[in-house]
Design a protein around this motif. Structure first.
Motif: not given
Length: 430
Positions: A249, A253, A256-257, A287-288, A290, A327, A332, A336, A364
């Protein structure tokens, strides 16, 4: 002695005694919560370098492991002694990991500090003119010409706000300059302490990265020595599952961020929006978190752009909405995947509770923590149901009779969908 201990009355007495002791300790903690809070804060401050070091080491583990693996393979024919080869690989991996951390932090400071200073100076310069423009807009508005009292009231309010700001700077700020200097001094000392903790944390990080296999083996020995075979296997499996959930995760993340931050910077540069580097960094960092992360980062960014150009703030809002849709529906899920397996409702629940208890860090890590709890509560419930000879699948307990729907048809369709897509349907598990 063993026979006496196995006596049910002795066991009951020991249980009552231990329970009473725990209740007394709990009462003392609750009745002296402020004192215990201070002790906990002191312990946390003392252990902060170790906490930082362990967090950095955990985040750097994928990079460190990859470099060790590649370097060890590369030195296969160049260094004959395997011990020397692994030592060289560890040294190179440690250097690259440290350069990675220092490069990211140095790069952020180099890029963000000048832009942050420029944004503050720009707001200070443009704020009076924006207030005057608002006054003129109110004065010239056709809608308010019919209500001169309202126009006069709003003009007076704005003028008073402007006068208050001047008075505050000329009188209050100068009068309390000593207090501000004291706060600045405390902030400087706090910054120096944070820097010291950071550098000690780097040393802890290096030790942990190069000794994590030893720590893992020692922990495994301790668990096997102090637990039964069944419990030790279950505990080791629990640790492995927790590590996979957290690692998948958090690392997912972060990637992704990073992608979202880069895309935001590119789009802001193309559109011509102000402060692209500063705002893109804020969007990427928040953005970390969720679910709520995009809103947390977008709101102050919109306010900042609004001071510069209200129309550009609208463009930014539309851009962020489109970017978050991309995203949430494409980037995402691809990165993820099913790392947590939590339904959306429990994701939101974990973020709210985690954030309420532990702030940003809780928001987080709340999702992976609750994912582990959700997983093992589900396993425990399924185990209890199987012992009773009852079905363990959640769909067996769902009732759609109030809608006139046959649940068996939905179950059959869900099973066919799982077979076709080769993936679980959200909400079909516990």
């Amino acid at each position: 002695m063993r026979e006496k201990f196995n006596n049910k009355y002795v066991k009951s007495g020991i249980t009552i005694f231990v329970s009473g002791g725990l209740l007394i300790i709990a009462y003392l903690i609750l009745s002296n919560i402020e004192g215990f809070g201070g002790v906990i804060t002191t312990i946390k401050n003392i252990c902060m370098p170790f906490i930082l070091g362990l967090v950095m080491a955990y985040l750097l583990c994928p990079i460190y492991n990859l470099v060790v693996k590649k370097t060890y393979a590369f030195l296969n024919n160049k260094v004959k002694n395997n011990i020397n080869r692994i030592r060289i690989a560890r040294v190179i991996a440690t250097i690259i990991s440290l350069c990675f951390v220092l490069g990211i932090i140095g790069g952020l400071i180099w890029m963000l500090v000048p832009e942050l200073v420029n944004s503050i100076i720009g707001i200070i310069k443009i704020l009076p003119s924006r207030i005057n423009e608002l006054i003129y807009l109110i004065r010239d508005s056709a809608r308010l010409e019919k209500h001169p009292n309202m126009t006069r009231y709003m003009e007076n309010a704005l003028y008073k706000a402007q006068d208050y700001m001047r008075t505050w700077f000329n009188e209050d700020f100068i009068a309390t300059f000593g207090l501000y200097m004291q706060k600045i001094t405390e902030s400087v000392l706090g910054t120096l302490k944070a820097l010291l903790n950071f550098f000690i944390g780097l040393i802890v990080c290096v030790y942990f990265l190069n000794s994590k296999e030893v720590f893992k083996a020692q922990s495994k020995k301790l668990v096997i020595a102090t637990m039964s075979e069944e419990n030790s296997k279950a505990f080791i499996e629990f640790c492995q599952y927790t590590n996979r959930t957290f690692g998948g995760f958090i690392n997912g993340k972060l990637i992704d961020s990073l992608i979202i931050g880069v895309l935001c910077f590119i789009l802001m540069t193309i559109i011509g929006l102000p402060y692209p580097l500063l705002i893109s960094t804020v969007i990427g960092i928040t953005n970390i978190i969720p679910f709520f992360g995009p809103f947390i980062g977008a709101i102050p960014s919109i306010i900042l752009i609004f001071f510069i150009n209200p129309m550009q703030a609208l463009y930014f809002l539309i851009m962020i909405f489109a970017l978050q849709q991309l995203d949430g529906n494409v980037i995402g899920p691809k990165i993820l995947g099913g790392t947590t397996g939590l339904p959306s409702f429990w994701v939101m629940f974990a973020i709210i509770v985690g954030g309420g208890l532990f702030g940003f860090v809780g928001m987080v890590i709340g999702v992976p923590v609750f994912a582990v709890i959700h997983h093992y509560v589900g396993k425990l419930v399924d185990k209890k149901l199987r012992r009773k000879g009852l079905p363990s699948h959640t769909t067996e307990y769902q009732d759609y009779n109030q809608y006139g729907i046959d649940m068996k048809e939905l179950v059959d369709d869900a099973e066919d969908d799982i077979i076709d897509k080769d993936q679980p349907i959200e909400g079909t598990k516990f």
